[in-house]
Write an enzyme that holds these catalytic residues in place. Structure first.
Site, PDB file in Angstrom:
ATOM      1  N   ASN A   8       0.868  -1.183   0.000  1.00  0.00           N
ATOM      2  CA  ASN A   8       0.000   0.000   0.000  1.00  0.00           C
ATOM      3  C   ASN A   8       0.899   1.226   0.000  1.00  0.00           C
ATOM      4  O   ASN A   8       1.469   1.589   1.023  1.00  0.00           O
ATOM      5  CB  ASN A   8      -0.893  -0.017   1.255  1.00  0.00           C
ATOM      6  CG  ASN A   8      -1.708   1.263   1.380  1.00  0.00           C
ATOM      7  OD1 ASN A   8      -1.827   2.030   0.424  1.00  0.00           O
ATOM      8  ND2 ASN A   8      -2.255   1.485   2.568  1.00  0.00           N
ATOM      9  N   TRP A   9       1.003   1.847  -1.168  1.00  0.00           N
ATOM     10  CA  TRP A   9       1.942   2.978  -1.290  1.00  0.00           C
ATOM     11  C   TRP A   9       1.365   4.289  -0.767  1.00  0.00           C
ATOM     12  O   TRP A   9       2.080   5.287  -0.712  1.00  0.00           O
ATOM     13  CB  TRP A   9       2.357   3.153  -2.754  1.00  0.00           C
ATOM     14  CG  TRP A   9       3.252   2.064  -3.239  1.00  0.00           C
ATOM     15  CD1 TRP A   9       3.873   1.107  -2.481  1.00  0.00           C
ATOM     16  CD2 TRP A   9       3.644   1.813  -4.590  1.00  0.00           C
ATOM     17  NE1 TRP A   9       4.613   0.273  -3.283  1.00  0.00           N
ATOM     18  CE2 TRP A   9       4.496   0.690  -4.576  1.00  0.00           C
ATOM     19  CE3 TRP A   9       3.351   2.430  -5.806  1.00  0.00           C
ATOM     20  CZ2 TRP A   9       5.065   0.171  -5.741  1.00  0.00           C
ATOM     21  CZ3 TRP A   9       3.909   1.920  -6.969  1.00  0.00           C
ATOM     22  CH2 TRP A   9       4.765   0.801  -6.931  1.00  0.00           C
ATOM     23  N   LYS A  10       0.075   4.300  -0.482  1.00  0.00           N
ATOM     24  CA  LYS A  10      -0.558   5.539  -0.017  1.00  0.00           C
ATOM     25  C   LYS A  10      -0.275   6.663  -1.035  1.00  0.00           C
ATOM     26  O   LYS A  10      -0.220   6.391  -2.231  1.00  0.00           O
ATOM     27  CB  LYS A  10      -0.089   5.868   1.398  1.00  0.00           C
ATOM     28  CG  LYS A  10      -0.184   4.636   2.316  1.00  0.00           C
ATOM     29  CD  LYS A  10       0.036   4.912   3.750  1.00  0.00           C
ATOM     30  CE  LYS A  10      -0.116   3.599   4.535  1.00  0.00           C
ATOM     31  NZ  LYS A  10      -0.037   3.751   5.963  1.00  0.00           N
ATOM     32  N   HIS A  94      -9.510   1.691   4.496  1.00  0.00           N
ATOM     33  CA  HIS A  94      -8.239   1.862   5.208  1.00  0.00           C
ATOM     34  C   HIS A  94      -8.431   2.868   6.341  1.00  0.00           C
ATOM     35  O   HIS A  94      -9.207   3.817   6.214  1.00  0.00           O
ATOM     36  CB  HIS A  94      -7.153   2.349   4.238  1.00  0.00           C
ATOM     37  CG  HIS A  94      -5.793   2.340   4.869  1.00  0.00           C
ATOM     38  ND1 HIS A  94      -5.350   3.375   5.666  1.00  0.00           N
ATOM     39  CD2 HIS A  94      -4.820   1.405   4.875  1.00  0.00           C
ATOM     40  CE1 HIS A  94      -4.137   3.065   6.111  1.00  0.00           C
ATOM     41  NE2 HIS A  94      -3.794   1.884   5.648  1.00  0.00           N
ATOM     42  N   GLU A  96      -6.743   5.294   7.317  1.00  0.00           N
ATOM     43  CA  GLU A  96      -6.523   6.705   6.972  1.00  0.00           C
ATOM     44  C   GLU A  96      -7.755   7.301   6.296  1.00  0.00           C
ATOM     45  O   GLU A  96      -8.037   8.491   6.419  1.00  0.00           O
ATOM     46  CB  GLU A  96      -5.268   6.833   6.096  1.00  0.00           C
ATOM     47  CG  GLU A  96      -4.012   6.693   6.952  1.00  0.00           C
ATOM     48  CD  GLU A  96      -2.857   5.992   6.279  1.00  0.00           C
ATOM     49  OE1 GLU A  96      -2.799   5.938   5.042  1.00  0.00           O
ATOM     50  OE2 GLU A  96      -1.993   5.462   7.026  1.00  0.00           O
ATOM     51  N   GLU A 166      -5.741  -4.216  10.769  1.00  0.00           N
ATOM     52  CA  GLU A 166      -4.698  -3.207  10.931  1.00  0.00           C
ATOM     53  C   GLU A 166      -5.021  -2.322  12.129  1.00  0.00           C
ATOM     54  O   GLU A 166      -5.780  -1.348  12.004  1.00  0.00           O
ATOM     55  CB  GLU A 166      -4.632  -2.316   9.681  1.00  0.00           C
ATOM     56  CG  GLU A 166      -4.211  -3.035   8.433  1.00  0.00           C
ATOM     57  CD  GLU A 166      -3.578  -2.077   7.433  1.00  0.00           C
ATOM     58  OE1 GLU A 166      -2.443  -2.338   7.014  1.00  0.00           O
ATOM     59  OE2 GLU A 166      -4.184  -1.051   7.097  1.00  0.00           O
ATOM     60  N   GLY A 172       2.371   2.655  10.642  1.00  0.00           N
ATOM     61  CA  GLY A 172       3.393   3.684  10.453  1.00  0.00           C
ATOM     62  C   GLY A 172       4.099   4.108  11.724  1.00  0.00           C
ATOM     63  O   GLY A 172       4.776   5.137  11.749  1.00  0.00           O
ATOM     64  N   SER A 212       3.158  -1.736  10.541  1.00  0.00           N
ATOM     65  CA  SER A 212       4.596  -1.827  10.823  1.00  0.00           C
ATOM     66  C   SER A 212       5.194  -3.199  10.510  1.00  0.00           C
ATOM     67  O   SER A 212       6.089  -3.675  11.203  1.00  0.00           O
ATOM     68  CB  SER A 212       4.889  -1.416  12.268  1.00  0.00           C
ATOM     69  OG  SER A 212       4.507  -0.060  12.475  1.00  0.00           O
ATOM     70  N   GLY A 233       2.798  -0.935   4.326  1.00  0.00           N
ATOM     71  CA  GLY A 233       2.945   0.451   3.914  1.00  0.00           C
ATOM     72  C   GLY A 233       4.414   0.805   3.729  1.00  0.00           C
ATOM     73  O   GLY A 233       5.010   0.541   2.678  1.00  0.00           O
ATOM     74  N   GLY A 234       5.006   1.383   4.757  1.00  0.00           N
ATOM     75  CA  GLY A 234       6.373   1.901   4.683  1.00  0.00           C
ATOM     76  C   GLY A 234       7.394   0.943   4.075  1.00  0.00           C
ATOM     77  O   GLY A 234       8.194   1.349   3.220  1.00  0.00           O
TER      78      GLY A 234
END
Ligand code: PGA
Length: 255
Positions: A8-10, A94, A96, A166, A172, A212, A233-234
């Site tokens: 998930n690159w956001k 998600h 966010e 999640e 993150g 994470s 993500g990251g």
């Protein structure tokens, strides 16, 4: 159950950066055998991902969609538009979007149904905030979010559905959930799906852990009985670290 690892690159990566990533990730593709791998770029980078992954088994997902087929929804995007650009998955709900954009359980449900009807495979995200966990509401939150999201779905839909647990406090932050917490949440998802749709259908559903996740810790989640994938993500932003993470996940289930 086949592992599903999603990047998930956001709001990261232009088309040029997406093309470079795809080229680098493909070099390691032989090392991903048996794992379903997908990248979820921003909408504008979907064509670059489709071109960069042509002929590869790595799949493409979008990060959001609207539930209507078309219409006066400025700034929104429809499932047919995502399919046209090579997406076969879509992330829905998600944290966010729920917490920064005010997305509701009802909207998540509409999106989920629209995605399934269009042929996109949804990745439904859910999870509790830090406050909710502190107040002992984790189970109640997962139950509320999942029940609302699955309202009106048919048992046959579960084979195309992935649920990503999640916890919001783990996203993150570098503070991943414990394996016990991840297993408890994933097992709860299966229990709730079984109550609603029966065991035969519920067992076709896949549950990911997200928050994470990195190459160093993914193995412990993939070894859990109720977890069969990760939403990342990251650690998915660099092809090298994402590749290392997929390989570590694969090793964990092979041994
Ligand atoms: P993270 O994000 O891996 O950077 O914690 C996960 C997600 O938001 O899907």
């Amino acid at each position: 159950m086949k592992l599903i690892i999603a990047a998930n690159w956001k709001m990261h990566k232009t088309a040029a950066a997406t093309a470079a990533f795809c080229q680098a990730l493909r070099r390691d593709e032989a090392l991903f055998e048996g794992v379903e791998v997908l990248v979820c770029p921003p909408f504008t980078s979907l064509p670059a991902a489709a071109a960069g992954l042509e002929g590869s088994a790595i799949k493409i997902g979008a990060q959001n969609m609207h539930w209507a087929e078309q219409g006066a929804y400025t700034g929104e995007i429809a499932a047919s538009m995502l399919l046209e650009y090579g997406a076969s998955f879509v992330i829905i709900g998600h944290s966010e979007r729920r917490h920064l954009m005010g997305e509701t359980d009802q909207q998540v449900n509409l999106k989920l149904k629209a995605a399934l009807a269009s042929g996109l495979q949804p990745i439904l995200c859910l999870g509790e905030t830090e406050n909710e966990r502190k107040q002992g509401q984790t189970t109640a939150v997962i139950k509320k979010q999942l029940t609302a999201a699955l309202e009106g779905l048919a048992a046959k839909d579960l084979v195309n559905l992935t649920v990503a647990y999640e916890p919001v406090w783990a996203i993150g932050t570098g503070q991943a959930a414990s394996t016990d917490d991840a297993e408890d949440a994933a097992a709860l998802v299966y229990r709730l799906a079984t109550e609603q749709f029966g065991a035969e259908s519920a067992k076709r559903l896949r549950v990911q852990y997200g928050g994470s996740v990195k190459a160093e810790n993914i193995g412990s989640y993939m070894a859990l009985p109720s977890v069969s994938g990760a939403l990342v993500g990251g650690a998915s932003l660099e092809a090298e670290s994402f590749s290392a993470l997929i390989q570590a996940a694969r090793k964990a289930v092979l041994h």
